[in-house]
Design an enzyme around this catalytic site. Structure first.
Site, PDB file in Angstrom:
ATOM      1  N   ASP A  61       0.823  -1.215   0.000  1.00 39.68           N
ATOM      2  CA  ASP A  61       0.000   0.000   0.000  1.00 39.68           C
ATOM      3  C   ASP A  61       0.858   1.267   0.000  1.00 39.68           C
ATOM      4  O   ASP A  61       0.687   2.154   0.843  1.00 39.68           O
ATOM      5  CB  ASP A  61      -0.927   0.021   1.220  1.00 39.68           C
ATOM      6  CG  ASP A  61      -1.631  -1.301   1.457  1.00 39.68           C
ATOM      7  OD1 ASP A  61      -2.063  -1.920   0.468  1.00 39.68           O
ATOM      8  OD2 ASP A  61      -1.743  -1.720   2.622  1.00 39.68           O
ATOM      9  N   GLU A  73     -11.191   0.548  -1.800  1.00 42.76           N
ATOM     10  CA  GLU A  73     -10.499   0.939  -0.568  1.00 42.76           C
ATOM     11  C   GLU A  73      -9.291   1.783  -0.948  1.00 42.76           C
ATOM     12  O   GLU A  73      -9.141   2.201  -2.099  1.00 42.76           O
ATOM     13  CB  GLU A  73     -10.059  -0.311   0.208  1.00 42.76           C
ATOM     14  CG  GLU A  73      -9.185  -1.256  -0.599  1.00 42.76           C
ATOM     15  CD  GLU A  73      -8.911  -2.578   0.096  1.00 42.76           C
ATOM     16  OE1 GLU A  73      -9.418  -2.786   1.211  1.00 42.76           O
ATOM     17  OE2 GLU A  73      -8.182  -3.401  -0.485  1.00 42.76           O
TER      18      GLU A  73
END
Length: 574
Positions: A71, A237
Site C-alpha cells: 500500500d 479501498e
C-alpha cells in the site's frame, strides 16, 4: 536498548573480520547434501547484490522495489520524493524511504518508534496496526495518516522526514476506519477520505469524506458517503485524494488485493457526484492486480504512478508506471488499445529529473559495526529494552534470550523476532554467531528464521550435555500447530554459521557450517508463505522457556545478503 539509524545518507562500515573456526559437529547418520564456498561470505557494500531496478542505461525494470512495501504512498517536496507503506504490527513502523528519481530508493528513517496503545502491541498483533498510510507535504511539514482498524485514524507530522516525528494524534476514533488520506483545498478547507474494514465495521466497499480541521488534528463532522462500490467495484479501498485542472480526483483500488484494478473517480465538487473509470488493470501483462498507490509529478512536467503487486510469499512489491492526462482522465501504464485503460510496463525509460542520480537500494546486509541497528530491521511487536544491544566497538549485535509468553504455542506468539523483508525473488542469507547460554538453564535457543503463516528455522539450543543444532518447521502457525524438530547434531563449541538460500517460488534451503566454508544442508527444504497481510520475512531471534535473572545471549557478528549460488530443486521440498 538498541537505536535505529536515522540519516539522509546510508553507508556501510566494512571492517576486516577474522573468522575463528567453529567446533566440529557430530555427524548425523542420515545423508545430506553438502555445499561449499571458497570462504565465508564477504562483507557486502551498500548497493544490493540481489535486486537493482536501475539498469544503468537510462531505463529501469519493475518492480522498482522487490520487497514488501504494501500500500505505498509517495509525496514530492521540491525535488525530493518520500515514500511510506503499511507496516501493520512491525516495530519501528512506517519506514520512510527517500528518492531523487523514483527508481533508486533508500530507507532514511521511520515515523513510529513504538505502536500505540503500547501494551496492546507488546505482543504480536498479526495483520493489525498500521494500514494503508498516506504521506503529504503541506505548509513545509510532512504528514502521515493511517487507519488502525481497531482504534481509528491517526496522524503524525514532522519538518524532517528522516525523523523524529511527533507523537501520534487520534484524528477520528472508531472501529473499522482504514486507508485514510487528507486533502487541503485552495480555499483553506481541509478534508479526510477513508475506507471501511468489514471485519470490524460490518460495512465495506464504500468511501467516506469528513471535514478536517485546518491543522489536520481532528474531523469536524460525521462524514458523507461519496462512493458505493458494491455494484461494479467491490472492495473499493485505499483512496488517495487529489485536485487537478479544476477536478477533484479519488484514486482507489478495487476488486481485491491479488486480482484488482485501479479505479479513478472525478468530480467538480468535493462531495460528488463522481464519475468513474478504470484507468489500469493487468491486461495482457504478467502483473496481477496492479493497483493502490500514489500519483506524483516532477518539475519537468512528467506524471508517474507507483503501485503494488501481490506476489504471495514475497509480499506486495512496488512498481513504477508512466502516467499521462487525456481529456482530464489519467492513463496509467501502456494503453495498448487506446481506450484510456493502461496496463503495467515491465521496463521503461527513467523519469527525466534533469540529471542522473547514483544507484541506491534499500538497506539489506548489516555488519553490526555501528552503534545503531540498520533501518531495515523491525521487531514483531513493541520491544523491551533488554532484547538486544549493539556493541559497535566489537562489531556485534548481542541478543539476550527472552522468556517466551506464558501462552506460547509456537513462534507465531513470540514478539522478539528481529526481521526484515525478503529483498528479491532469489537470494542467500548468511550469518555468523557465538552462543553463550546460561549454564543453569536448558532450552535457551537462538537461530535464523524465515517467518510467515508457515515458518522454518535453524537454531542452537542448550541442553544439559551441551549445545545442539536443530531444524524446526511448522505449518499454519496461527492455529497453534506444534513444531516439527529435527536434531542435526551436537556442537562441540559454541560458534556456527547459519544460512538460508531462497530460490524461485520462495523455496528455502537451510544449512549450517562449522568453518564458514563447508555448509551442510538440512535434509528437507521449505517453501515460505506470506504472513498476515505481509510477505515472508527473514531474521534472527533468541528465546528461553524459563525465568532467570541472568539470561544467556548470542553475539551475531554479521548478517549478509548475497546472490543465490545453488539451485533448490523440487525434490527437496517438504
Amino acid at each position: 536498548m538498541i537505536f535505529f539509524r536515522l540519516s539522509f545518507t546510508y553507508s556501510v562500515v566494512v571492517a576486516a573480520l577474522f573468522c575463528s573456526s567453529c567446533s566440529s559437529v557430530a555427524q548425523r547418520n542420515t545423508a545430506a547434501s553438502n555445499t561449499s564456498l571458497t570462504n565465508e561470505a564477504a562483507p557486502v557494500t551498500g548497493i544490493s547484490k540481489v535486486w537493482v531496478a536501475d539498469q544503468g542505461d537510462g531505463t529501469y525494470k519493475n518492480p522498482v522495489l522487490y520487497a514488501d512495501y504494501s500500500d505505498p504512498d509517495v509525496c514530492r517536496a521540491e525535488d525530493d520524493y518520500y515514500m511510506t507503506s503499511s507496516s501493520f504490527n512491525a516495530v519501528p513502523g512506517l519506514q520512510i524511504l527517500y528518492s531523487k528519481d523514483l527508481v533508486n530508493w533508500k530507507i532514511i528513517g521511520y515515523a513510529l518508534d513504538r505502536l500505540t496503545p503500547y501494551a496492546h502491541f507488546s505482543k504480536p498483533q498479526h495483520g493489525n496496526g498500521v494500514w494503508a498510510p498516506s504521506i503529504r507535504y503541506h505548509n513545509e511539514e510532512f504528514y502521515i495518516y493511517w487507519g488502525d482498524p481497531d482504534f481509528g485514524i491517526y496522524m503524525v507530522k514532522t519538518k524532517n522526514p528522516a525523523g523524529p516525528w511527533e507523537k501520534p494524534v487520534l484524528v477520528k476514533e472508531g472501529k473499522g476506519l482504514i486507508d485514510s488520506c487528507p486533502f487541503w483545498d485552495e480555499d483553506g478547507k481541509a478534508y479526510l477520505i477513508h475506507g471501511w474494514a468489514g471485519s470490524r465495521a460490518g460495512i465495506k466497499s464504500i468511501l467516506t469524506i469528513n471535514r478536517l480541521s485546518p491543522d489536520g488534528t481532528k474531523v469536524l463532522d460525521e462524514g458523507v458517503m461519496v462512493f458505493d462500490g458494491h455494484d461494479a467495484h467491490p472492495t473499493v479501498e485505499g483512496p488517495k485524494f487529489y485536485k487537478h485542472n479544476g477536478y477533484y480526483y479519488i484514486f482507489a483500488p478495487a476488486g481485491g488485493v491479488a486480482t484488482g484494478w485501479q479505479l479513478v473517480l472525478r468530480s467538480k465538487n468535493v462531495y460528488g457526484p463522481y464519475e468513474e473509470r478504470i484507468v489500469m488493470d493487468q491486461g495482457s501483462s504478467p502483473v496481477n492486480g496492479p493497483h493502490q498507490g500514489a500519483w506524483v509529478d516532477n518539475k519537468n512536467g512528467e506524471d508517474w504512478f507507483l503501485h503494488f503487486q501481490d506476489i504471495g510469499a514475497y509480499g506486495r512489491v512496488m512498481h513504477l508506471q508512466p502516467m499521462k492526462w487525456v481529456n482530464n482522465w489519467p492513463v496509467i501504464g501502456e494503453d495498448k488499445e487506446g481506450d484510456g485503460k493502461g496496463q503495467p510496463v515491465l521496463t521503461y525509460k527513467k523519469p527525466n529529473m534533469g540529471k542522473i542520480f547514483p544507484v541506491t537500494t534499500p538497506q539489506e546486509s548489516d555488519e553490526f559495526d555501528d552503534h545503531t541497528l540498520g533501518l531495515q530491521w523491525q521487531w514483531h511487536a513493541n520491544p523491551k529494552a533488554t532484547w538486544a544491544f549493539i556493541t559497535g566497538s566489537k562489531g556485534q549485535l548481542r541478543l539476550f534470550t527472552d522468556q517466551v509468553p506464558a501462552d506460547f504455542r509456537n513462534y507465531w506468539d513470540v514478539p522478539n523476532l528481529l526481521l526484515q523483508k525478503f529483498p528479491a525473488d532469489t537470494f542467500t542469507v548468511t550469518t555468523k554467531l557465538k552462543f553463550t547460554p546460561n549454564a543453569k538453564l536448558q532450552n535457551e535457543r537462538t537461530g535464523l528464521i524465515v517467518m510467515g503463516e508457515d515458518y522454518a528455522y535453524v537454531s542452537l539450543v542448550s541442553k544439559k550435555d551441551g549445545i545442539y543444532l536443530t531444524y524446526n518447521t511448522v505449518e499454519e502457525a496461527f492455529k497453534g500447530t506444534p513444531e516439527k524438530e529435527e536434531v542435526l547434531g551436537k556442537l562441540n563449541g559454541n560458534e556456527v554459521y547459519f544460512r538460508v538460500s531462497v530460490g524461485k517460488n520462495a523455496k528455502c534451503q537451510f544449512s549450517y557450517s562449522e568453518d564458514g566454508s563447508q555448509f551442510r544442508n538440512a535434509d528437507t527444504a521449505f517453501t515460505a508463505v506470506a504472513g498476515r497481510w505481509i510477505g515472508a520475512k527473514v531474521g534472527i531471534f533468541a528465546t528461553r522457556l524459563d525465568k532467570i535473572n541472568d539470561s544467556g545471549y548470542a553475539d551475531y557478528d554479521w548478517f549478509r545478503i548475497t546472490p543465490l549460488t545453488t539451485e533448490i530443486t523440487e525434490s527437496s521440498q517438504k
